[in-house]
Design a protein around this motif. Structure first.
Motif, PDB file in Angstrom:
ATOM      1  N   LYS A 174       3.143   3.488  -0.058  1.00  0.00           N
ATOM      2  CA  LYS A 174       1.719   3.770  -0.274  1.00  0.00           C
ATOM      3  C   LYS A 174       1.029   2.480  -0.711  1.00  0.00           C
ATOM      4  CE  LYS A 174       2.713   8.331  -2.125  1.00  0.00           C
ATOM      5  NZ  LYS A 174       2.746   9.138  -3.341  1.00  0.00           N
ATOM      6  N   ILE A 175      -0.217   2.349  -0.343  1.00  0.00           N
ATOM      7  CA  ILE A 175      -1.033   1.244  -0.835  1.00  0.00           C
ATOM      8  C   ILE A 175      -1.675   1.731  -2.128  1.00  0.00           C
ATOM      9  CG2 ILE A 175      -3.005  -0.253  -0.388  1.00  0.00           C
ATOM     10  CD1 ILE A 175      -2.329   0.081   2.639  1.00  0.00           C
ATOM     11  N   ALA A 176      -1.258   1.137  -3.237  1.00  0.00           N
ATOM     12  CA  ALA A 176      -1.767   1.541  -4.546  1.00  0.00           C
ATOM     13  C   ALA A 176      -3.121   0.903  -4.848  1.00  0.00           C
ATOM     14  CB  ALA A 176      -0.760   1.188  -5.637  1.00  0.00           C
ATOM     15  N   ARG A 177      -3.317  -0.323  -4.372  1.00  0.00           N
ATOM     16  CA  ARG A 177      -4.601  -1.019  -4.497  1.00  0.00           C
ATOM     17  C   ARG A 177      -4.789  -1.839  -3.243  1.00  0.00           C
ATOM     18  NH1 ARG A 177      -6.964  -5.057  -9.222  1.00  0.00           N
ATOM     19  NH2 ARG A 177      -9.014  -5.205  -8.292  1.00  0.00           N
ATOM     20  N   PRO A 178      -5.842  -1.542  -2.479  1.00  0.00           N
ATOM     21  CA  PRO A 178      -6.075  -2.286  -1.235  1.00  0.00           C
ATOM     22  C   PRO A 178      -6.238  -3.780  -1.487  1.00  0.00           C
ATOM     23  CG  PRO A 178      -7.496  -0.359  -1.373  1.00  0.00           C
ATOM     24  CD  PRO A 178      -6.850  -0.513  -2.720  1.00  0.00           C
ATOM     25  N   ALA A 179      -6.110  -4.541  -0.441  1.00  0.00           N
ATOM     26  CA  ALA A 179      -6.188  -6.001  -0.534  1.00  0.00           C
ATOM     27  C   ALA A 179      -7.538  -6.446  -1.092  1.00  0.00           C
ATOM     28  CB  ALA A 179      -5.948  -6.624   0.838  1.00  0.00           C
ATOM     29  N   PHE A 180      -7.470  -7.465  -1.940  1.00  0.00           N
ATOM     30  CA  PHE A 180      -8.666  -8.075  -2.517  1.00  0.00           C
ATOM     31  C   PHE A 180      -8.417  -9.569  -2.612  1.00  0.00           C
ATOM     32  CE2 PHE A 180      -5.842  -6.844  -5.908  1.00  0.00           C
ATOM     33  CZ  PHE A 180      -5.865  -7.887  -6.817  1.00  0.00           C
ATOM     34  N   ASP A 181      -9.490 -10.331  -2.623  1.00  0.00           N
ATOM     35  CA  ASP A 181      -9.391 -11.785  -2.647  1.00  0.00           C
ATOM     36  C   ASP A 181      -9.577 -12.335  -4.051  1.00  0.00           C
ATOM     37  OD1 ASP A 181      -9.076 -12.320   0.199  1.00  0.00           O
ATOM     38  OD2 ASP A 181     -11.111 -11.541   0.392  1.00  0.00           O
ATOM     39  N   VAL A 182      -8.748 -13.305  -4.395  1.00  0.00           N
ATOM     40  CA  VAL A 182      -8.893 -14.063  -5.637  1.00  0.00           C
ATOM     41  C   VAL A 182      -9.122 -15.507  -5.196  1.00  0.00           C
ATOM     42  CG1 VAL A 182      -7.826 -14.793  -7.788  1.00  0.00           C
ATOM     43  CG2 VAL A 182      -7.372 -12.486  -6.889  1.00  0.00           C
ATOM     44  N   PRO A 183     -10.347 -16.020  -5.354  1.00  0.00           N
ATOM     45  CA  PRO A 183     -10.656 -17.365  -4.875  1.00  0.00           C
ATOM     46  C   PRO A 183      -9.672 -18.411  -5.389  1.00  0.00           C
ATOM     47  CG  PRO A 183     -12.648 -16.242  -5.578  1.00  0.00           C
ATOM     48  CD  PRO A 183     -11.496 -15.371  -5.994  1.00  0.00           C
ATOM     49  N   GLY A 184      -9.175 -19.231  -4.465  1.00  0.00           N
ATOM     50  CA  GLY A 184      -8.254 -20.295  -4.806  1.00  0.00           C
ATOM     51  C   GLY A 184      -6.820 -19.836  -5.018  1.00  0.00           C
ATOM     52  N   VAL A 185      -6.594 -18.517  -5.044  1.00  0.00           N
ATOM     53  CA  VAL A 185      -5.256 -17.962  -5.269  1.00  0.00           C
ATOM     54  C   VAL A 185      -4.727 -17.314  -4.001  1.00  0.00           C
ATOM     55  CG1 VAL A 185      -3.913 -16.255  -6.567  1.00  0.00           C
ATOM     56  CG2 VAL A 185      -5.635 -17.649  -7.734  1.00  0.00           C
ATOM     57  N   GLY A 186      -5.492 -16.366  -3.455  1.00  0.00           N
ATOM     58  CA  GLY A 186      -5.065 -15.711  -2.226  1.00  0.00           C
ATOM     59  C   GLY A 186      -5.567 -14.295  -2.127  1.00  0.00           C
ATOM     60  N   ARG A 187      -5.011 -13.578  -1.163  1.00  0.00           N
ATOM     61  CA  ARG A 187      -5.356 -12.181  -0.912  1.00  0.00           C
ATOM     62  C   ARG A 187      -4.187 -11.339  -1.417  1.00  0.00           C
ATOM     63  NH1 ARG A 187      -9.168  -9.334   1.372  1.00  0.00           N
ATOM     64  NH2 ARG A 187      -8.744  -7.648   2.836  1.00  0.00           N
ATOM     65  N   ILE A 188      -4.487 -10.373  -2.285  1.00  0.00           N
ATOM     66  CA  ILE A 188      -3.473  -9.621  -3.009  1.00  0.00           C
ATOM     67  C   ILE A 188      -3.663  -8.128  -2.787  1.00  0.00           C
ATOM     68  CG2 ILE A 188      -2.606  -9.073  -5.333  1.00  0.00           C
ATOM     69  CD1 ILE A 188      -3.638 -11.862  -6.189  1.00  0.00           C
TER      70      ILE A 188
END
Length: 131
Positions: free
Chosen positions: A96-110
């Protein structure tokens, strides 16, 4: 932060309700140091072992979307080559996807994923770093 390659552990993060107590514990026991990184929802602490990154730490708060009953825990993140494409495979594989992808600038997509056994894990496609 270096890329370790698809399928390898990339980052570890302590989610705690008492950052100062955790910093004192790991500083005393392991010699870790901590660099604060101001964020809109509070300070994120970069953990260092000498000059090397060892992980991160953050206070568990409702502002960060963490429920009051969530347990204090270490969270690991696995590097993936294309997080959005990999997330499309989760449900068919029994997760299951518990938290959809989100961007953290300079870090990546999580994203946060619950695997087919119920274990929670973070996935990250790191941001490209300047040369």
């Amino acid at each position: 932060m270096p890329s370790y390659g698809h399928g390898r552990f990339h980052w570890n993060e302590l989610m705690t309700r008492d950052v100062e107590k955790a910093k004192a514990f790991y500083g005393d026991c392991l010699g870790w140091t901590f660099d604060g990184m101001p964020m809109p929802d509070g300070t994120y602490w970069i953990i260092k072992a000498g000059d090397d990154f060892a992980g991160g730490m953050m206070e568990m708060t409702p502002e960060r979307g963490i429920p009051d009953d969530a347990p204090v825990t270490w969270m690991s993140y696995i590097e993936v080559d294309d997080i959005d494409a990999r997330l499309e495979k989760v449900a068919a594989a029994g997760g299951k996807i518990a938290r959809p992808a989100f961007d953290v600038p300079g870090v990546g997509r999580i994203a946060m994923v619950e695997d087919a056994t119920g274990a929670m894990i973070g996935w990250i496609t790191p941001a490209e770093q300047p040369a």
